[in-house]
Design an enzyme around this catalytic site. Structure first.
Site, PDB file in Angstrom:
ATOM      1  N   GLU A 134       0.848  -1.198  -0.024  1.00 36.40           N
ATOM      2  CA  GLU A 134       0.144   0.083  -0.085  1.00 36.40           C
ATOM      3  C   GLU A 134       0.853   1.349  -0.032  1.00 36.40           C
ATOM      4  O   GLU A 134       0.379   2.188  -0.327  1.00 36.40           O
ATOM      5  CB  GLU A 134      -0.777  -0.086   1.416  1.00 36.40           C
ATOM      6  CG  GLU A 134      -1.917  -1.016   1.203  1.00 36.40           C
ATOM      7  CD  GLU A 134      -2.966  -0.973   2.142  1.00 36.40           C
ATOM      8  OE1 GLU A 134      -3.359   0.126   2.513  1.00 36.40           O
ATOM      9  OE2 GLU A 134      -4.042  -1.962   2.375  1.00 36.40           O
ATOM     10  N   TYR A 157      -2.966   4.704   7.431  1.00 34.88           N
ATOM     11  CA  TYR A 157      -2.293   3.394   7.475  1.00 34.88           C
ATOM     12  C   TYR A 157      -1.078   3.321   6.627  1.00 34.88           C
ATOM     13  O   TYR A 157      -0.061   3.342   6.963  1.00 34.88           O
ATOM     14  CB  TYR A 157      -3.282   2.030   7.351  1.00 34.88           C
ATOM     15  CG  TYR A 157      -2.430   0.918   7.050  1.00 34.88           C
ATOM     16  CD1 TYR A 157      -1.641   0.220   8.048  1.00 34.88           C
ATOM     17  CD2 TYR A 157      -2.525   0.099   5.967  1.00 34.88           C
ATOM     18  CE1 TYR A 157      -0.891  -0.815   7.717  1.00 34.88           C
ATOM     19  CE2 TYR A 157      -1.909  -0.790   5.552  1.00 34.88           C
ATOM     20  CZ  TYR A 157      -0.866  -1.422   6.466  1.00 34.88           C
ATOM     21  OH  TYR A 157      -0.286  -2.564   6.428  1.00 34.88           O
TER      22      TYR A 157
HETATM   23  P1  NAD Z   1      -2.395  -7.658  12.838  1.00 37.17           P
HETATM   24  O1  NAD Z   1      -3.147  -6.443  13.242  1.00 37.17           O
HETATM   25  O2  NAD Z   1      -3.198  -8.978  12.689  1.00 37.17           O
HETATM   26  O3  NAD Z   1      -1.328  -8.025  13.927  1.00 37.17           O
HETATM   27  C1  NAD Z   1      -0.430  -6.899  14.379  1.00 37.17           C
HETATM   28  C2  NAD Z   1       0.081  -7.670  15.854  1.00 37.17           C
HETATM   29  O4  NAD Z   1       1.019  -6.319  16.454  1.00 37.17           O
HETATM   30  C3  NAD Z   1      -0.997  -7.740  16.823  1.00 37.17           C
HETATM   31  O5  NAD Z   1      -0.473  -9.019  17.600  1.00 37.17           O
HETATM   32  C4  NAD Z   1      -0.920  -6.619  17.686  1.00 37.17           C
HETATM   33  O6  NAD Z   1      -0.896  -6.992  19.130  1.00 37.17           O
HETATM   34  C5  NAD Z   1       0.670  -6.325  17.670  1.00 37.17           C
HETATM   35  N1  NAD Z   1       0.887  -4.788  18.031  1.00 37.17           N
HETATM   36  C6  NAD Z   1       0.225  -3.648  17.522  1.00 37.17           C
HETATM   37  N2  NAD Z   1       0.643  -2.790  18.331  1.00 37.17           N
HETATM   38  C7  NAD Z   1       1.712  -2.990  18.849  1.00 37.17           C
HETATM   39  C8  NAD Z   1       2.632  -2.302  19.848  1.00 37.17           C
HETATM   40  N3  NAD Z   1       2.479  -0.764  19.974  1.00 37.17           N
HETATM   41  N4  NAD Z   1       3.562  -2.764  20.368  1.00 37.17           N
HETATM   42  C9  NAD Z   1       3.639  -4.275  20.187  1.00 37.17           C
HETATM   43  N5  NAD Z   1       2.982  -4.913  19.605  1.00 37.17           N
HETATM   44  C10 NAD Z   1       1.901  -4.509  18.786  1.00 37.17           C
HETATM   45  O7  NAD Z   1      -1.377  -7.601  11.519  1.00 37.17           O
HETATM   46  P2  NAD Z   1      -1.069  -8.268  10.134  1.00 37.17           P
HETATM   47  O8  NAD Z   1      -1.969  -8.676   9.298  1.00 37.17           O
HETATM   48  O9  NAD Z   1      -0.561  -9.810  10.843  1.00 37.17           O
HETATM   49  O10 NAD Z   1       0.103  -7.513   9.619  1.00 37.17           O
HETATM   50  C11 NAD Z   1       1.566  -7.817  10.239  1.00 37.17           C
HETATM   51  C12 NAD Z   1       2.544  -6.716   9.485  1.00 37.17           C
HETATM   52  O11 NAD Z   1       2.518  -7.120   8.248  1.00 37.17           O
HETATM   53  C13 NAD Z   1       2.231  -5.436   9.731  1.00 37.17           C
HETATM   54  O12 NAD Z   1       3.592  -4.648   9.828  1.00 37.17           O
HETATM   55  C14 NAD Z   1       1.399  -5.130   8.379  1.00 37.17           C
HETATM   56  O13 NAD Z   1       1.644  -3.694   8.023  1.00 37.17           O
HETATM   57  C15 NAD Z   1       2.247  -5.918   7.303  1.00 37.17           C
HETATM   58  N6  NAD Z   1       1.332  -6.548   6.279  1.00 37.17           N
HETATM   59  C16 NAD Z   1       0.144  -7.081   6.370  1.00 37.17           C
HETATM   60  C17 NAD Z   1      -0.441  -7.352   5.467  1.00 37.17           C
HETATM   61  C18 NAD Z   1      -2.018  -8.123   5.483  1.00 37.17           C
HETATM   62  O14 NAD Z   1      -2.263  -8.368   4.324  1.00 37.17           O
HETATM   63  N7  NAD Z   1      -2.435  -8.386   6.617  1.00 37.17           N
HETATM   64  C19 NAD Z   1       0.117  -7.451   3.941  1.00 37.17           C
HETATM   65  C20 NAD Z   1       1.218  -6.831   4.091  1.00 37.17           C
HETATM   66  C21 NAD Z   1       1.964  -6.305   5.019  1.00 37.17           C
HETATM   67  O1  DAU Z   2      -2.210  -4.729   0.522  1.00 37.05           O
HETATM   68  C1  DAU Z   2      -1.844  -5.086   1.781  1.00 37.05           C
HETATM   69  C2  DAU Z   2      -2.790  -4.666   2.718  1.00 37.05           C
HETATM   70  O2  DAU Z   2      -3.818  -5.574   2.741  1.00 37.05           O
HETATM   71  C3  DAU Z   2      -2.087  -4.696   4.192  1.00 37.05           C
HETATM   72  O3  DAU Z   2      -1.262  -3.837   4.087  1.00 37.05           O
HETATM   73  C4  DAU Z   2      -3.198  -4.503   5.393  1.00 37.05           C
HETATM   74  O4  DAU Z   2      -2.533  -4.398   6.668  1.00 37.05           O
HETATM   75  C5  DAU Z   2      -4.379  -5.321   5.406  1.00 37.05           C
HETATM   76  O5  DAU Z   2      -5.400  -4.780   5.800  1.00 37.05           O
HETATM   77  C6  DAU Z   2      -4.825  -5.069   3.681  1.00 37.05           C
HETATM   78  O6  DAU Z   2      -5.461  -3.985   3.309  1.00 37.05           O
HETATM   79  P1  DAU Z   2      -6.689  -3.967   2.449  1.00 37.05           P
HETATM   80  O7  DAU Z   2      -7.464  -2.629   2.769  1.00 37.05           O
HETATM   81  O8  DAU Z   2      -6.880  -4.027   1.164  1.00 37.05           O
HETATM   82  O9  DAU Z   2      -7.557  -5.043   3.403  1.00 37.05           O
HETATM   83  P2  DAU Z   2      -9.334  -5.107   3.763  1.00 37.05           P
HETATM   84  O10 DAU Z   2      -9.412  -6.615   3.998  1.00 37.05           O
HETATM   85  O11 DAU Z   2      -9.644  -3.948   4.808  1.00 37.05           O
HETATM   86  O12 DAU Z   2      -9.923  -5.019   2.441  1.00 37.05           O
HETATM   87  C7  DAU Z   2      -9.827  -5.490   1.345  1.00 37.05           C
HETATM   88  C8  DAU Z   2     -10.690  -4.952   0.034  1.00 37.05           C
HETATM   89  O13 DAU Z   2     -12.108  -5.230   0.401  1.00 37.05           O
HETATM   90  C9  DAU Z   2     -10.758  -3.380   0.204  1.00 37.05           C
HETATM   91  O14 DAU Z   2     -10.820  -3.144  -1.162  1.00 37.05           O
HETATM   92  C10 DAU Z   2     -11.912  -2.777   0.874  1.00 37.05           C
HETATM   93  C11 DAU Z   2     -12.766  -3.739   0.659  1.00 37.05           C
HETATM   94  N1  DAU Z   2     -13.839  -4.266   1.699  1.00 37.05           N
HETATM   95  C12 DAU Z   2     -13.288  -4.563   3.051  1.00 37.05           C
HETATM   96  C13 DAU Z   2     -13.947  -4.754   4.138  1.00 37.05           C
HETATM   97  C14 DAU Z   2     -13.392  -4.865   5.597  1.00 37.05           C
HETATM   98  C15 DAU Z   2     -15.194  -4.190   1.643  1.00 37.05           C
HETATM   99  O15 DAU Z   2     -15.689  -3.916   0.857  1.00 37.05           O
HETATM  100  N2  DAU Z   2     -16.027  -4.672   2.763  1.00 37.05           N
HETATM  101  C16 DAU Z   2     -15.457  -4.626   4.028  1.00 37.05           C
HETATM  102  O16 DAU Z   2     -16.331  -4.852   4.880  1.00 37.05           O
END
Ligand code: NAD
Ligand code: DAU
Length: 351
Positions: A134, A157
């Protein structure tokens, strides 16, 4: 001597998969999982490995710089894999400051602590920062994000993640800290908090609740199975050059509405409901503010240089994921109790 690896955010979705992989695959590493246990952090995610001798949990907040210095001094970590973050775009729109404090200040606190204990002796040390696609902004109908795409974040974010990436690079360029960054596309799989699209919709279908599709459902995301992300992190952690960046993605683009319809079909089949039942729950709601249109990752550098590729197709991964949530309804019920209801009402009932 046993190598000491600090993994931050290990009680979250992706972090728990990384912790599990490292604890099981590398008995000669000691893995320290540091997590604040926010609403998104859950030690239930790690029940299967919590008693392993090469695993320890530290409850701590990365916003506390002094505490980070103390912990790094006490444990003398050899490497950091930093995943702790506020990760949900919608929450960042409602409360940007928490994202600055954890994602930016927290990251700088960890960089400072690593720099302090390593004290210019960087041989065998590594600071791995896990980031997101992102940061690159939004694509039109064609093209891909490469490692050279200029940063153009739009949500609080992604702005906070972009800022943290810049600090990590600055610590490499200014102090020579041995850093690596990866930027990954949307993950899906087990243990994802049901505020994100796929687990939220699985849970809502289970309870016959509306499926809130933002805007017209035209936005495109590039989905990767979380265990393939964890495998990529393992490979990059061990093989990447200091100062390098890798994009991670599955070449698996889906328009939200198309993905949701596939998910509805799978859920109808798994729940034994007539085909078409879950699709009737689709409800178009007000769009997300500043909603990025399309993400698509070019991960050819990672494939070419380090030999990584996804291990499952989307069809396999999605089916495994649905099976996991249906087999772990107790987990879903635990994480959706308490504050979750309040969050849900604020996000959706008044939308
Ligand atoms: P998540 O929200 O599921 O988990 C985040 C974790 O960080 C939680 O366990 C939370 O308790 C901990 N945390 C939050 N604030 C904290 C603080 N101040 N100190 C210590 N711990 C803290 O997130 P995720 O989806 O597992 O994402 C993990 C990492 O990967 C993030 O850095 C996110 O930006 C990145 N990322 C996520 C995605 C995705 O699709 N979910 C994709 C690309 C990158
Ligand atoms: O691209 C990587 C990112 O993917 C990570 O860095 C973020 O941590 C992770 O949350 C995710 O971000 P998105 O915003 O893409 O994910 P989310 O699951 O929130 O939404 C996926 C798509 O679906 C987005 O286009 C918004 C849409 N959406 C999401 C929700 C929660 C809906 O239409 N309805 C919903 O209720």
């Amino acid at each position: 001597m046993q190598k000491k690896i600090l993994i931050t955010g290990g009680a979250g979705f992706i972090g728990s998969h990384v912790v599990r992989l490292f604890v099981n695959k590398y008995p000669d590493y000691h893995v320290f999982n540091l997590d604040k246990l926010t609403y998104a952090g859950n030690l239930e995610n790690l029940r299967d490995i919590e008693n392993k001798p090469n695993y320890s949990f530290i409850k701590a907040d990365i916003q506390d710089g002094e505490l980070m210095l103390k912990l790094f001094t006490l444990h003398q970590f050899d490497a950091v894999i930093h995943l702790a973050a506020e990760s949900h775009v919608d929450r960042s729109i409602a409360n940007p400051l928490e994202f600055v404090l954890t994602n930016v200040v927290g990251t700088v606190n960890l960089l400072n602590a690593a720099k302090y204990i390593w004290n210019d002796k960087y041989e065998g040390k590594r600071f791995y920062h896990v980031s997101t696609d992102e940061v690159y902004g939004s694509l039109g109908p064609t093209g891909y994000f490469t490692e050279e795409t200029p940063y153009d974040p739009h949500s609080p974010y992604s702005a906070s993640k972009a800022s943290s990436d810049h600090f990590v690079r600055a610590y490499h360029d200014t102090y020579g800290l041995p850093t690596v960054i990866s930027n990954c596309s949307n993950n899906y799989g087990s243990y994802q908090f049901p505020e994100k699209l796929i687990p939220l919709f699985i849970n809502n279908i289970r309870y016959n609740k509306p499926l809130p599709v933002y805007g017209k459902g035209e936005n495109v995301r590039d989905w990767l199975w979380v265990e393939d992300h964890a495998r990529a992190i393992d490979i990059i952690f061990h093989k990447a050059a200091n100062g390098s960046t890798y994009n991670i993605g599955g070449h698996n683009e889906w328009k939200n509405i198309d993905l949701i319809k596939v998910l509805c079909k799978i859920m109808d089949k798994k729940l034994g409901r007539p085909e078409g039942t879950s699709e009737k729950l689709i409800t178009f709601v007000k769009d997300r503010a500043g909603h990025d249109l399309r993400y698509a990752i070019d991960s050819s550098k990672l494939q070419r240089e380090l030999g990584w590729e996804p291990s499952v197709t989307f069809e396999e991964g999605l089916e495994k994921t649905v099976d996991w949530y249906l087999a772990n309804q107790e987990w879903l019920d635990h994480v959706t109790s308490g504050d979750y209801q309040k969050y849900y009402e604020e996000q959706y009932i008044h939308r």
